[in-house]
Design a protein around this motif. Sequence first.
Motif, PDB file in Angstrom:
ATOM      1  N   TYR A  71       0.814  -1.218   0.000  1.00 38.26           N
ATOM      2  CA  TYR A  71       0.000   0.000   0.000  1.00 38.26           C
ATOM      3  C   TYR A  71       0.850   1.272   0.000  1.00 38.26           C
ATOM      4  O   TYR A  71       0.354   2.343  -0.341  1.00 38.26           O
ATOM      5  N   LYS A  72       2.101   1.169   0.370  1.00 39.88           N
ATOM      6  CA  LYS A  72       2.996   2.334   0.356  1.00 39.88           C
ATOM      7  C   LYS A  72       3.417   2.706  -1.068  1.00 39.88           C
ATOM      8  O   LYS A  72       3.841   3.827  -1.309  1.00 39.88           O
ATOM      9  N   ILE A  73       3.315   1.746  -1.969  1.00 37.75           N
ATOM     10  CA  ILE A  73       3.757   1.969  -3.351  1.00 37.75           C
ATOM     11  C   ILE A  73       2.678   2.721  -4.107  1.00 37.75           C
ATOM     12  O   ILE A  73       1.522   2.319  -4.131  1.00 37.75           O
ATOM     13  N   SER A  74       3.059   3.811  -4.737  1.00 41.59           N
ATOM     14  CA  SER A  74       2.064   4.611  -5.456  1.00 41.59           C
ATOM     15  C   SER A  74       1.655   3.961  -6.778  1.00 41.59           C
ATOM     16  O   SER A  74       0.538   4.128  -7.238  1.00 41.59           O
ATOM     17  N   ASP A  75       2.556   3.213  -7.399  1.00 38.02           N
ATOM     18  CA  ASP A  75       2.252   2.560  -8.663  1.00 38.02           C
ATOM     19  C   ASP A  75       1.671   1.173  -8.388  1.00 38.02           C
ATOM     20  O   ASP A  75       2.411   0.198  -8.230  1.00 38.02           O
ATOM     21  N   ILE A  76       0.348   1.084  -8.314  1.00 37.32           N
ATOM     22  CA  ILE A  76      -0.281  -0.186  -7.964  1.00 37.32           C
ATOM     23  C   ILE A  76      -0.239  -1.201  -9.104  1.00 37.32           C
ATOM     24  O   ILE A  76      -0.594  -2.352  -8.922  1.00 37.32           O
ATOM     25  N   THR A  77       0.208  -0.773 -10.288  1.00 36.86           N
ATOM     26  CA  THR A  77       0.320  -1.707 -11.398  1.00 36.86           C
ATOM     27  C   THR A  77       1.609  -2.513 -11.302  1.00 36.86           C
ATOM     28  O   THR A  77       1.760  -3.519 -11.987  1.00 36.86           O
ATOM     29  N   LYS A  78       2.521  -2.088 -10.453  1.00 31.73           N
ATOM     30  CA  LYS A  78       3.794  -2.793 -10.282  1.00 31.73           C
ATOM     31  C   LYS A  78       3.535  -4.172  -9.684  1.00 31.73           C
ATOM     32  O   LYS A  78       2.756  -4.324  -8.748  1.00 31.73           O
ATOM     33  N   LYS A  79       4.191  -5.191 -10.241  1.00 29.58           N
ATOM     34  CA  LYS A  79       4.049  -6.543  -9.717  1.00 29.58           C
ATOM     35  C   LYS A  79       4.604  -6.584  -8.300  1.00 29.58           C
ATOM     36  O   LYS A  79       5.703  -6.101  -8.036  1.00 29.58           O
ATOM     37  N   PHE A  80       3.826  -7.151  -7.382  1.00 28.21           N
ATOM     38  CA  PHE A  80       4.212  -7.147  -5.976  1.00 28.21           C
ATOM     39  C   PHE A  80       3.666  -8.406  -5.311  1.00 28.21           C
ATOM     40  O   PHE A  80       2.479  -8.681  -5.393  1.00 28.21           O
ATOM     41  N   ASN A  81       4.535  -9.148  -4.662  1.00 27.57           N
ATOM     42  CA  ASN A  81       4.103 -10.336  -3.940  1.00 27.57           C
ATOM     43  C   ASN A  81       4.101 -10.012  -2.454  1.00 27.57           C
ATOM     44  O   ASN A  81       5.151  -9.921  -1.828  1.00 27.57           O
ATOM     45  N   HIS A  82       2.926  -9.822  -1.887  1.00 31.81           N
ATOM     46  CA  HIS A  82       2.846  -9.392  -0.487  1.00 31.81           C
ATOM     47  C   HIS A  82       3.253 -10.498   0.484  1.00 31.81           C
ATOM     48  O   HIS A  82       3.648 -10.210   1.609  1.00 31.81           O
ATOM     49  N   GLY A  83       3.198 -11.758   0.059  1.00 32.73           N
ATOM     50  CA  GLY A  83       3.687 -12.850   0.899  1.00 32.73           C
ATOM     51  C   GLY A  83       5.200 -12.760   1.077  1.00 32.73           C
ATOM     52  O   GLY A  83       5.721 -12.844   2.199  1.00 32.73           O
ATOM     53  N   GLU A  84       5.892 -12.565  -0.029  1.00 36.01           N
ATOM     54  CA  GLU A  84       7.353 -12.408   0.029  1.00 36.01           C
ATOM     55  C   GLU A  84       7.729 -11.147   0.800  1.00 36.01           C
ATOM     56  O   GLU A  84       8.659 -11.157   1.606  1.00 36.01           O
ATOM     57  N   ALA A  85       6.995 -10.071   0.564  1.00 39.85           N
ATOM     58  CA  ALA A  85       7.277  -8.813   1.268  1.00 39.85           C
ATOM     59  C   ALA A  85       7.067  -8.974   2.772  1.00 39.85           C
ATOM     60  O   ALA A  85       7.822  -8.403   3.575  1.00 39.85           O
ATOM     61  N   GLY A  86       6.064  -9.756   3.160  1.00 38.66           N
ATOM     62  CA  GLY A  86       5.813  -9.991   4.576  1.00 38.66           C
ATOM     63  C   GLY A  86       6.966 -10.713   5.247  1.00 38.66           C
ATOM     64  O   GLY A  86       7.378 -10.362   6.357  1.00 38.66           O
ATOM     65  N   VAL A  87       7.502 -11.715   4.563  1.00 39.69           N
ATOM     66  CA  VAL A  87       8.638 -12.451   5.121  1.00 39.69           C
ATOM     67  C   VAL A  87       9.863 -11.547   5.222  1.00 39.69           C
ATOM     68  O   VAL A  87      10.565 -11.549   6.241  1.00 39.69           O
ATOM     69  N   GLU A  88      10.112 -10.759   4.194  1.00 38.52           N
ATOM     70  CA  GLU A  88      11.245  -9.827   4.235  1.00 38.52           C
ATOM     71  C   GLU A  88      11.116  -8.880   5.424  1.00 38.52           C
ATOM     72  O   GLU A  88      12.090  -8.626   6.138  1.00 38.52           O
ATOM     73  N   LEU A  89       9.926  -8.360   5.644  1.00 33.99           N
ATOM     74  CA  LEU A  89       9.681  -7.452   6.755  1.00 33.99           C
ATOM     75  C   LEU A  89       9.932  -8.145   8.098  1.00 33.99           C
ATOM     76  O   LEU A  89      10.595  -7.598   8.982  1.00 33.99           O
ATOM     77  N   LEU A  90       9.399  -9.352   8.250  1.00 34.96           N
ATOM     78  CA  LEU A  90       9.543 -10.074   9.509  1.00 34.96           C
ATOM     79  C   LEU A  90      10.996 -10.446   9.806  1.00 34.96           C
ATOM     80  O   LEU A  90      11.417 -10.484  10.967  1.00 34.96           O
ATOM     81  N   LYS A  91      11.775 -10.693   8.748  1.00 39.66           N
ATOM     82  CA  LYS A  91      13.185 -11.048   8.934  1.00 39.66           C
ATOM     83  C   LYS A  91      14.072  -9.828   9.175  1.00 39.66           C
ATOM     84  O   LYS A  91      15.079  -9.928   9.867  1.00 39.66           O
ATOM     85  N   LYS A  92      13.678  -8.696   8.614  1.00 40.42           N
ATOM     86  CA  LYS A  92      14.510  -7.495   8.714  1.00 40.42           C
ATOM     87  C   LYS A  92      14.671  -7.087  10.180  1.00 40.42           C
ATOM     88  O   LYS A  92      13.693  -6.887  10.892  1.00 40.42           O
ATOM     89  N   ASP A  93      15.907  -6.979  10.595  1.00 34.17           N
ATOM     90  CA  ASP A  93      16.230  -6.588  11.972  1.00 34.17           C
ATOM     91  C   ASP A  93      15.508  -7.461  12.995  1.00 34.17           C
ATOM     92  O   ASP A  93      15.174  -7.007  14.084  1.00 34.17           O
TER      93      ASP A  93
END
Length: 133
Positions: A71-93
């Motif tokens: 939802y932070k990305i202004s270009d909603i047409t950009k391909k985005f996998n929210h499952g992968e993004a969730g894991v990246e977020l949870l692992k970060k720091d």
Amino acid sequence: MIDIQKAKQELKKHVEGQKIDNPRVANKLDHILRVSEISKKLAMELNLAEEKIQLAQLIGLLHDIGRFEQYKISDITKKFNHGEAGVELLKKDNYIRKYIEENKYDEIIYTAVYEHNRYKLTPRTNRRERVVL
């Protein structure tokens, strides 16, 4: 044991801290809370141990955490996998520690978040993870 109330508070704090200007945010948070409760009910119906019920509930809370990154990305047409993004977020720091103190379920949580939006589970998913998923 997993402190679900603390995890819920942390998720709400995470969402509020994002300050995302998108009308979908409130609906997504409601969805996540419903999925968490449904996960709890299903785990109870399966007669799982209390800790596994809490794990199911926690996975329900975290399954769409990557949507807020999307939802932070202004270009909603950009391909985005929210499952992968969730894991990246949870692992970060080691952000996952905000939701669960112990690390014994980390891989199961990461796998569930990563796989939840896929049509077919990836071959790397093991039997233990499939049972929880």
